[in-house]
Write a protein that holds these residues in place. Structure first.
Motif, PDB file in Angstrom:
ATOM      1  N   LEU A  47       0.834  -1.204   0.000  1.00 45.16           N
ATOM      2  CA  LEU A  47       0.000   0.000   0.000  1.00 45.16           C
ATOM      3  C   LEU A  47       0.868   1.253   0.000  1.00 45.16           C
ATOM      4  O   LEU A  47       0.580   2.217  -0.726  1.00 45.16           O
ATOM      5  N   ALA A  48       1.941   1.246   0.759  1.00 44.47           N
ATOM      6  CA  ALA A  48       2.838   2.404   0.792  1.00 44.47           C
ATOM      7  C   ALA A  48       3.464   2.635  -0.579  1.00 44.47           C
ATOM      8  O   ALA A  48       3.517   3.772  -1.061  1.00 44.47           O
ATOM      9  N   ILE A  49       3.915   1.577  -1.215  1.00 41.42           N
ATOM     10  CA  ILE A  49       4.516   1.706  -2.542  1.00 41.42           C
ATOM     11  C   ILE A  49       3.466   2.158  -3.553  1.00 41.42           C
ATOM     12  O   ILE A  49       3.723   3.036  -4.381  1.00 41.42           O
ATOM     13  N   ALA A  50       2.281   1.585  -3.489  1.00 43.06           N
ATOM     14  CA  ALA A  50       1.222   1.954  -4.430  1.00 43.06           C
ATOM     15  C   ALA A  50       0.819   3.417  -4.278  1.00 43.06           C
ATOM     16  O   ALA A  50       0.474   4.078  -5.260  1.00 43.06           O
ATOM     17  N   ASN A  51       0.874   3.949  -3.067  1.00 42.74           N
ATOM     18  CA  ASN A  51       0.525   5.347  -2.846  1.00 42.74           C
ATOM     19  C   ASN A  51       1.535   6.299  -3.471  1.00 42.74           C
ATOM     20  O   ASN A  51       1.198   7.430  -3.815  1.00 42.74           O
ATOM     21  N   VAL A  52       2.774   5.871  -3.605  1.00 42.66           N
ATOM     22  CA  VAL A  52       3.808   6.728  -4.179  1.00 42.66           C
ATOM     23  C   VAL A  52       3.675   6.800  -5.702  1.00 42.66           C
ATOM     24  O   VAL A  52       3.948   7.830  -6.306  1.00 42.66           O
ATOM     25  N   LEU A  53       3.253   5.714  -6.312  1.00 44.38           N
ATOM     26  CA  LEU A  53       3.191   5.647  -7.769  1.00 44.38           C
ATOM     27  C   LEU A  53       1.961   6.389  -8.300  1.00 44.38           C
ATOM     28  O   LEU A  53       0.931   6.449  -7.630  1.00 44.38           O
ATOM     29  N   PRO A  54       2.064   6.943  -9.498  1.00 42.26           N
ATOM     30  CA  PRO A  54       0.906   7.642 -10.074  1.00 42.26           C
ATOM     31  C   PRO A  54      -0.168   6.662 -10.534  1.00 42.26           C
ATOM     32  O   PRO A  54       0.129   5.520 -10.866  1.00 42.26           O
ATOM     33  N   GLY A  55      -1.393   7.124 -10.554  1.00 38.90           N
ATOM     34  CA  GLY A  55      -2.504   6.322 -11.057  1.00 38.90           C
ATOM     35  C   GLY A  55      -3.408   5.835  -9.943  1.00 38.90           C
ATOM     36  O   GLY A  55      -3.145   6.050  -8.763  1.00 38.90           O
ATOM     37  N   PRO A  56      -4.502   5.183 -10.341  1.00 41.22           N
ATOM     38  CA  PRO A  56      -5.477   4.683  -9.367  1.00 41.22           C
ATOM     39  C   PRO A  56      -4.875   3.619  -8.447  1.00 41.22           C
ATOM     40  O   PRO A  56      -4.215   2.692  -8.903  1.00 41.22           O
ATOM     41  N   ILE A  57      -5.118   3.753  -7.171  1.00 42.07           N
ATOM     42  CA  ILE A  57      -4.523   2.887  -6.158  1.00 42.07           C
ATOM     43  C   ILE A  57      -4.951   1.426  -6.326  1.00 42.07           C
ATOM     44  O   ILE A  57      -4.151   0.517  -6.143  1.00 42.07           O
TER      45      ILE A  57
END
Length: 178
Positions: A47-57
């Motif tokens: 979740l932490a990594i996904a929050n950093v990346l652009p686009g829908p979570i």
């Protein structure tokens, strides 16, 4: 396994009305509690990594979890399952919603989602804090939260940099340097 991946993320896509924040607890429930594909710590990391990346979570989480479980095919399956309900609803219901958007019950339904999402996020945050408490102290958690708030809200540092700082801090702490 592919059917389980599809079904888990299809349910998230169907029930995650309200966007990413509303869907995160649903993904957690499916991948950690129902199917036990990840531990709480692994989910928190993803979740932490996904929050950093652009686009829908949700598509990022689905893609990552699908890839971890079943490679590229699992990734494509999970992403497709997560977005399929939205595609269907957009095609079928968009015209209906446009016709009825001014009705009180439609507006009430839209406004009713906000407190539900808030409660779901509070519950997920509480569960994460309980897990963190098992590995550290409340004093450290509170201090870390205040520091993160100051970096993000007061100093306006980009969240990606704050996450990188947290990762670096964790690595140094784990090695006993801090």
């Amino acid at each position: 396994m592919q059917m389980k991946i599809f079904w888990a993320f299809f349910k998230v896509g169907m029930l995650g009305y309200g966007g990413g924040p509303a869907s995160i607890p649903l993904v957690h429930k499916e991948v950690v509690d129902t199917y036990e594909w990840m531990t709480d710590e692994e989910f928190q990391d993803s979740l932490a990594i996904a929050n950093v990346l652009p686009g829908p979570i949700i598509t990022k989480l689905a893609g990552y979890i699908g890839f971890v479980k079943k490679g590229w095919l699992g990734m494509m399956n999970a992403i497709f399952a997560a977005i399929l309900p939205t595609i269907i609803l957009m095609i079928v219901l968009l015209k209906l919603f446009a016709e009825f958007k001014d009705l009180d019950w439609v507006q009430g339904m839209s406004h009713g989602v906000i407190p539900v999402v808030g409660v779901m996020l509070i519950i997920l945050t509480y569960e994460f804090l309980e897990k963190a408490k098992a590995k550290t102290t409340w004093k450290f958690i509170i201090l870390f939260t205040i520091l993160s708030f100051l970096l993000l809200a007061v100093l306006d540092i980009h969240p990606a940099l704050v996450i990188l700082l947290i990762i670096a801090f964790s690595l140094f702490r784990k090695e006993g340097r801090i």
